[in-house]
Design a protein around this motif. Structure first.
Motif, PDB file in Angstrom:
ATOM      1  N   ASP A  30      10.024  28.765  72.134  1.00  0.00           N
ATOM      2  CA  ASP A  30      10.617  29.989  72.664  1.00  0.00           C
ATOM      3  C   ASP A  30      12.063  30.058  72.231  1.00  0.00           C
ATOM      4  OD1 ASP A  30       8.558  31.268  74.597  1.00  0.00           O
ATOM      5  OD2 ASP A  30       8.541  29.148  75.154  1.00  0.00           O
TER       6      ASP A  30
ATOM      7  N   HIS B 195      21.311  30.984  70.042  1.00  0.00           N
ATOM      8  CA  HIS B 195      20.088  31.115  70.820  1.00  0.00           C
ATOM      9  C   HIS B 195      19.648  29.721  71.251  1.00  0.00           C
ATOM     10  CE1 HIS B 195      20.114  35.126  69.205  1.00  0.00           C
ATOM     11  NE2 HIS B 195      19.019  35.443  69.889  1.00  0.00           N
TER      12      HIS B 195
ATOM     13  N   ARG C  65      15.930  39.244  74.600  1.00  0.00           N
ATOM     14  CA  ARG C  65      14.598  39.068  75.148  1.00  0.00           C
ATOM     15  C   ARG C  65      13.955  37.848  74.509  1.00  0.00           C
ATOM     16  NH1 ARG C  65      12.566  45.411  74.770  1.00  0.00           N
ATOM     17  NH2 ARG C  65      14.388  46.291  75.835  1.00  0.00           N
ATOM     18  N   ARG C  66      13.197  37.125  75.294  1.00  0.00           N
ATOM     19  CA  ARG C  66      12.590  35.896  74.814  1.00  0.00           C
ATOM     20  C   ARG C  66      11.551  36.178  73.733  1.00  0.00           C
ATOM     21  NH1 ARG C  66      12.300  30.752  76.727  1.00  0.00           N
ATOM     22  NH2 ARG C  66      13.516  31.400  78.534  1.00  0.00           N
TER      23      ARG C  66
ATOM     24  N   ALA D   6      15.605  32.102  73.158  1.00  0.00           N
ATOM     25  CA  ALA D   6      16.253  32.950  74.152  1.00  0.00           C
ATOM     26  C   ALA D   6      17.725  33.055  73.815  1.00  0.00           C
ATOM     27  CB  ALA D   6      16.067  32.384  75.551  1.00  0.00           C
TER      28      ALA D   6
END
Length: 242
Positions: free
Chosen positions: A150, A212, A176-177, A152
């Motif tokens: 993921d 990120h 947004r992830r 983020a």
């Protein structure tokens, strides 16, 4: 039951006889230059004590071993591709008491085969191969994830992000992830709020402001910057029945 202040001795580690037998047998098949076994170091004191005890049992049987962090620190992974001499470790052994998922993630990140009991419900003999996600970090070597990654944003006011899904360029809102998993069929499954679910062979996270956070199987690993590439690395992780 041992008091919490007393670390378990080599004889107090339960449920490892089959694992030890398999570890000794497999160590004899490894190349001489990579004959050392790696043992996953747990994050908690009790796990660390089990790791120490398992290494003592291996030593009793004449098998060399070293402790490895669940997530390698920068520069720890040896290999020609990193400009370092190859490490002597040829096999990672799961420490009973350490979560199997943690051991599997460590095996993928260290790029080592893993000796572990088969998960419940998995039948058959031999080894089981799983696809993992290969990650190319900007200005860094080749990384490996297990099955899920993921991204983020760490920015308070992020701007748009440009992705390249195979050869298709798309721009998506940042902040947004972005989730990426393997499909088991040699593809990445990319999930984003603005474009839904896409299945592609490779992903390039090309342009974004600031940093990120990269989460591997739900565990924060490090901060990253664009560009960043992902692709499937088939059969990288080996689960060997003890």
């Amino acid at each position: 039951m041992l008091p919490s202040s007393s670390p378990p001795t080599a004889r107090h580690v339960t449920g490892v006889d089959r694992l030890l037998t398999a570890a000794v047998r497999l160590s004899g098949t490894l190349p001489a230059t990579r004959s050392t076994l790696g043992v996953v170091r747990g994050r908690h004191r009790s796990e660390h004590e089990r790791t120490t005890a398992l290494r003592a049992r291996l030593s009793e049987r004449g098998v060399l071993s070293v402790e490895l962090n669940p997530v390698p620190e920068p520069g720890e992974r040896g290999g020609v591709q990193h400009g370092l001499p190859p490490r002597s470790v040829g096999l990672l052994v799961h420490t009973p008491g350490v979560r199997p998922e943690q051991a599997m993630r460590a095996a993928a990140l260290w790029r080592l085969p893993l000796l572990i009991d088969r998960p419940d419900g998995v039948a058959g003999a031999g080894a089981c191969h799983q696809d993992v996600i290969g990650i190319h970090l900007a200005g860094r070597g080749y990384e490996l994830a297990l099955r899920q990654v993921d991204l983020a944003s760490q920015n308070a006011d992020p701007g748009p992000v440009r992705l390249i899904l195979d050869n298709e360029k798309i721009t998506v809102p940042d902040g947004r992830r972005l989730g990426v998993t393997t499909t088991g069929a040699g593809l990445l499954e990319v999930r984003g709020e603005s474009f839904g679910v896409r299945r592609v062979r490779r992903l390039r996270f090309e342009r974004a402001w600031g940093t990120h956070r990269l989460d591997v199987d739900g565990v924060p690993v490090r901060e990253v910057r664009a560009p960043l590439r992902m692709e499937v690395d088939p059969g990288r992780l080996h689960l060997v029945r003890a």
